[in-house]
Design a protein around this motif. Structure first.
Motif, mmCIF file in Angstrom:
data_model
loop_
_atom_site.group_PDB
_atom_site.id
_atom_site.type_symbol
_atom_site.label_atom_id
_atom_site.label_comp_id
_atom_site.label_asym_id
_atom_site.label_seq_id
_atom_site.Cartn_x
_atom_site.Cartn_y
_atom_site.Cartn_z
ATOM 1 N N PRO A 99 0.819 -1.216 0.000
ATOM 2 C CA PRO A 99 0.000 0.000 0.000
ATOM 3 C C PRO A 99 0.848 1.260 0.000
ATOM 4 O O PRO A 99 1.891 1.330 0.644
ATOM 5 C CB PRO A 99 -0.804 -0.119 1.309
ATOM 6 C CG PRO A 99 -0.753 -1.572 1.662
ATOM 7 C CD PRO A 99 0.562 -2.078 1.155
ATOM 8 N N ALA A 100 0.413 2.261 -0.748
ATOM 9 C CA ALA A 100 1.069 3.565 -0.705
ATOM 10 C C ALA A 100 0.832 4.196 0.651
ATOM 11 O O ALA A 100 -0.224 4.023 1.264
ATOM 12 C CB ALA A 100 0.521 4.457 -1.810
ATOM 13 N N TYR A 102 0.109 7.330 2.991
ATOM 14 C CA TYR A 102 -0.518 8.652 2.877
ATOM 15 C C TYR A 102 0.529 9.755 3.006
ATOM 16 O O TYR A 102 0.521 10.731 2.248
ATOM 17 C CB TYR A 102 -1.600 8.815 3.945
ATOM 18 C CG TYR A 102 -2.102 10.227 4.080
ATOM 19 C CD1 TYR A 102 -3.089 10.724 3.236
ATOM 20 C CD2 TYR A 102 -1.567 11.090 5.043
ATOM 21 C CE1 TYR A 102 -3.539 12.035 3.352
ATOM 22 C CE2 TYR A 102 -2.005 12.396 5.160
ATOM 23 C CZ TYR A 102 -2.987 12.869 4.313
ATOM 24 O OH TYR A 102 -3.420 14.164 4.432
ATOM 25 N N LEU A 105 2.423 10.246 -0.242
ATOM 26 C CA LEU A 105 1.596 10.886 -1.266
ATOM 27 C C LEU A 105 1.367 12.361 -0.928
ATOM 28 O O LEU A 105 1.380 13.220 -1.820
ATOM 29 C CB LEU A 105 0.261 10.153 -1.393
ATOM 30 C CG LEU A 105 0.339 8.746 -1.983
ATOM 31 C CD1 LEU A 105 -1.019 8.059 -1.884
ATOM 32 C CD2 LEU A 105 0.804 8.782 -3.431
ATOM 33 N N HIS A 106 1.154 12.636 0.335
ATOM 34 C CA HIS A 106 1.001 14.026 0.772
ATOM 35 C C HIS A 106 2.279 14.810 0.461
ATOM 36 O O HIS A 106 2.246 15.942 -0.046
ATOM 37 C CB HIS A 106 0.696 14.047 2.265
ATOM 38 C CG HIS A 106 0.231 15.363 2.785
ATOM 39 N ND1 HIS A 106 0.136 15.642 4.138
ATOM 40 C CD2 HIS A 106 -0.161 16.501 2.150
ATOM 41 C CE1 HIS A 106 -0.297 16.878 4.307
ATOM 42 N NE2 HIS A 106 -0.488 17.429 3.122
ATOM 43 N N TRP A 260 1.673 7.941 -8.889
ATOM 44 C CA TRP A 260 1.277 7.881 -7.478
ATOM 45 C C TRP A 260 0.212 6.827 -7.215
ATOM 46 O O TRP A 260 0.151 6.273 -6.116
ATOM 47 C CB TRP A 260 0.789 9.249 -7.023
ATOM 48 C CG TRP A 260 1.831 10.328 -7.097
ATOM 49 C CD1 TRP A 260 3.184 10.168 -7.134
ATOM 50 C CD2 TRP A 260 1.599 11.738 -7.157
ATOM 51 N NE1 TRP A 260 3.817 11.388 -7.208
ATOM 52 C CE2 TRP A 260 2.867 12.366 -7.220
ATOM 53 C CE3 TRP A 260 0.456 12.538 -7.155
ATOM 54 C CZ2 TRP A 260 3.000 13.748 -7.279
ATOM 55 C CZ3 TRP A 260 0.587 13.915 -7.217
ATOM 56 C CH2 TRP A 260 1.853 14.516 -7.282
ATOM 57 N N THR A 300 7.153 6.812 -4.456
ATOM 58 C CA THR A 300 6.242 6.570 -3.334
ATOM 59 C C THR A 300 6.647 5.375 -2.482
ATOM 60 O O THR A 300 6.121 5.200 -1.383
ATOM 61 C CB THR A 300 4.808 6.351 -3.848
ATOM 62 O OG1 THR A 300 4.787 5.205 -4.713
ATOM 63 C CG2 THR A 300 4.300 7.566 -4.593
ATOM 64 N N ALA A 438 -4.100 14.192 -1.312
ATOM 65 C CA ALA A 438 -3.375 12.962 -0.985
ATOM 66 C C ALA A 438 -4.345 11.840 -0.637
ATOM 67 O O ALA A 438 -4.147 10.687 -1.041
ATOM 68 C CB ALA A 438 -2.416 13.217 0.166
ATOM 69 N N ALA A 439 -5.401 12.160 0.103
ATOM 70 C CA ALA A 439 -6.381 11.136 0.476
ATOM 71 C C ALA A 439 -7.106 10.597 -0.755
ATOM 72 O O ALA A 439 -7.339 9.380 -0.878
ATOM 73 C CB ALA A 439 -7.371 11.716 1.477
ATOM 74 N N THR A 441 -5.942 10.573 -3.807
ATOM 75 C CA THR A 441 -4.964 9.788 -4.569
ATOM 76 C C THR A 441 -4.788 8.414 -3.935
ATOM 77 O O THR A 441 -4.736 7.391 -4.639
ATOM 78 C CB THR A 441 -3.616 10.524 -4.621
ATOM 79 O OG1 THR A 441 -3.808 11.854 -5.119
ATOM 80 C CG2 THR A 441 -2.628 9.793 -5.517
ATOM 81 N N LEU A 442 -4.695 8.370 -2.614
ATOM 82 C CA LEU A 442 -4.543 7.103 -1.904
ATOM 83 C C LEU A 442 -5.715 6.168 -2.192
ATOM 84 O O LEU A 442 -5.538 4.951 -2.347
ATOM 85 C CB LEU A 442 -4.425 7.362 -0.404
ATOM 86 C CG LEU A 442 -4.233 6.139 0.499
ATOM 87 C CD1 LEU A 442 -2.930 5.423 0.151
ATOM 88 C CD2 LEU A 442 -4.254 6.555 1.959
ATOM 89 N N ALA A 445 -5.026 4.346 -5.381
ATOM 90 C CA ALA A 445 -3.787 3.583 -5.503
ATOM 91 C C ALA A 445 -4.085 2.092 -5.529
ATOM 92 O O ALA A 445 -4.930 1.593 -4.785
ATOM 93 C CB ALA A 445 -2.845 3.917 -4.351
#
Length: 460
Positions: A99-100, A102, A105-106, A260, A300, A438-439, A441-442, A445
């Motif tokens: 998992p990426a 957070y 990504l932020h 990302w 990432t 970021a959230a 994008t997550l 992912a």
């Protein structure tokens, strides 16, 4: 009013330069244009000072058609289709999967904004002008935001700030991240993924431009492609008609999000980026897009910048001029502390290219990432002080180093002025916070299952 980046008489000199760079014989076309009174020097700002007479405009349009009809410039070393590019990829990817995070990504979103913002006021100012500004304000070498405080009037007159950017991007004026196409396109990629999922097509990207992206907010190849869409063309033809900017930087600034959302999978990121890029770019223009997407996918999850650069190089056609440029630049920037000597060499190799071309700017990015060793400040200050397309290269370098570091490790003086607020002309995004981005994008992912090796074309 002169409409930039679309007038035939302005496009033709750029086309002649682009075709010669690709190795196509356009000498007869150049002679006919010159004998008729046409200008062979491309306009730097996108439009010549005065409109051309009707006869010259008509001639330029005809000659552009003739260039478009010439044999293509692609070859086995520089494939024009994804299948040809994919055939050169490694059988497996050694990056971590899972998992990426957070925080990373932020950090990627914040780093992209900070690097872009640093470069905004000096976009279009040449390298020696940037240095003169910094020396005059006591900020050389670059280690902080640009400022107009203490700038002598003669230096300010000689090197005027980017007029659209200076009011919101100088140290004394920064209050949140102002609008910029380098962020608008990242937002648009996010919207495409949220709307269509991973199976989106180039046509979906083109439609998103028409639905969400104001025509006045696109430039060079994107403006040409936008015009071609309005004329009824569909991708990939939108990238090919009267488009001398097809191997410039535009697609390279659009594809971080595709990386990302594919942590540890440069191949999947590159495939998404290719679909986006072919709306407006070909060959090196598209290679830049898949390179940045692969960098983003690696950043990432990677442990250091060398892993990131390895992943980026792995998706490139290995014998292409683009791949050679980034490999050579990386070698120049690795293990050195004299950045100015590195940039001197990059200008010696690539200084003949337009300041918005993709190869010179990608080389500068690769060198700055190697030189910066994963440190955001060292990296973005290096790439911006190097000149050329300062806000775009700053954004790419900032995104990579921001992801490597994570938001929690980024210096407050680089992220604090962003105020967790991004301005945008993309409807629904104006004023959005980087944490929310970021959230979102997550949520998109899609890593490979933990412990499963990633292989070309799927999972082992």
């Amino acid at each position: 009013m002169r409409i930039t980046w679309v007038q035939p008489e302005d496009l033709l000199p750029h086309e002649i330069a682009a075709s010669r760079d690709e190795g196509r014989d356009v000498d007869a076309i150049a002679r006919e244009w010159s004998v008729a009174g046409g200008e062979l020097t491309p306009p730097v700002s996108g439009a010549s000072p005065t409109p051309a007479p009707a006869r010259l405009r008509a001639l330029a349009a005809r000659l552009l058609d003739e260039v478009d009809a010439l044999p293509g410039a692609g070859g086995p070393d520089e494939p024009e289709d994804l299948a040809g590019v994919r055939a050169t990829w490694p059988a497996a990817w050694s990056l971590p999967t899972g998992p990426a995070a957070y925080d990373r990504l932020h950090g990627a979103w914040l780093g992209r904004a900070a690097g872009c913002l640093l470069g905004k006021p000096v976009e279009k100012i040449p390298r020696h002008g940037i240095r003169e500004i910094l020396v005059a304000t006591g900020r050389w070498p670059l280690r902080d935001w640009f400022t107009a405080r203490g700038l002598p009037a003669d230096v300010a007159a000689r090197w005027p700030w980017n007029r659209r950017s200076a009011p919101t991007s100088l140290a004394e004026n920064i209050d949140g991240m102002p609008e910029d196409d380098d962020l608008n396109f990242a937002l648009l990629a996010l919207r495409v993924l949220e709307t269509h999922g991973r199976d989106f097509t180039s046509a979906d990207v083109a439609q998103a431009w028409l639905d969400w992206l104001p025509g006045g907010r696109v430039f060079t190849a994107e403006r040409v492609a936008y015009r071609n869409l309005l004329l009824g063309l569909a991708p990939p033809d939108t990238a090919r008609r009267h488009n001398p900017f097809r191997e410039w930087i535009g697609a390279q600034i659009r594809t971080d999000v595709y990386g990302w959302v594919n942590p540890g999978r440069p191949d999947l990121a590159a495939e998404l980026a290719w679909r986006d890029a072919t709306v407006s770019h070909v060959r090196a223009g598209a290679y830049g897009a898949i390179w940045v997407a692969a960098l983003a996918a690696a950043a990432t999850v990677a442990g250091d910048v060398d892993e990131v650069l390895d992943a980026g190089e792995a998706v490139l056609p290995p014998r292409s001029r683009f791949a050679a440029a980034v490999r050579e630049a990386r070698a120049l920037g690795s293990g050195v502390d004299d950045w100015e000597t590195v940039v001197d060499e990059l200008y010696a190799r690539h200084g003949h290219l337009h300041w918005v071309h993709v190869r010179n700017n990608a080389a500068l990015v690769a060198a700055a990432l190697a030189y910066g060793r994963g440190d955001l400040e060292r990296s973005i200050c290096a790439v911006v002080s190097g000149g050329w397309d300062t806000d775009s290269t700053g954004a790419t370098v900032g995104a990579v180093t921001g992801a490597l570091t994570g938001a929690s490790g980024l210096p407050e003086r680089w992220v604090g002025p962003l105020r967790d607020r991004l301005a945008s002309s993309i409807a629904g995004f104006d004023g959005i916070g980087f944490g929310e981005l970021a959230a979102r994008t997550l949520a998109l992912a899609d890593p490979a299952p933990s412990g499963v090796a990633a292989t070309r074309g799927g999972l082992a």
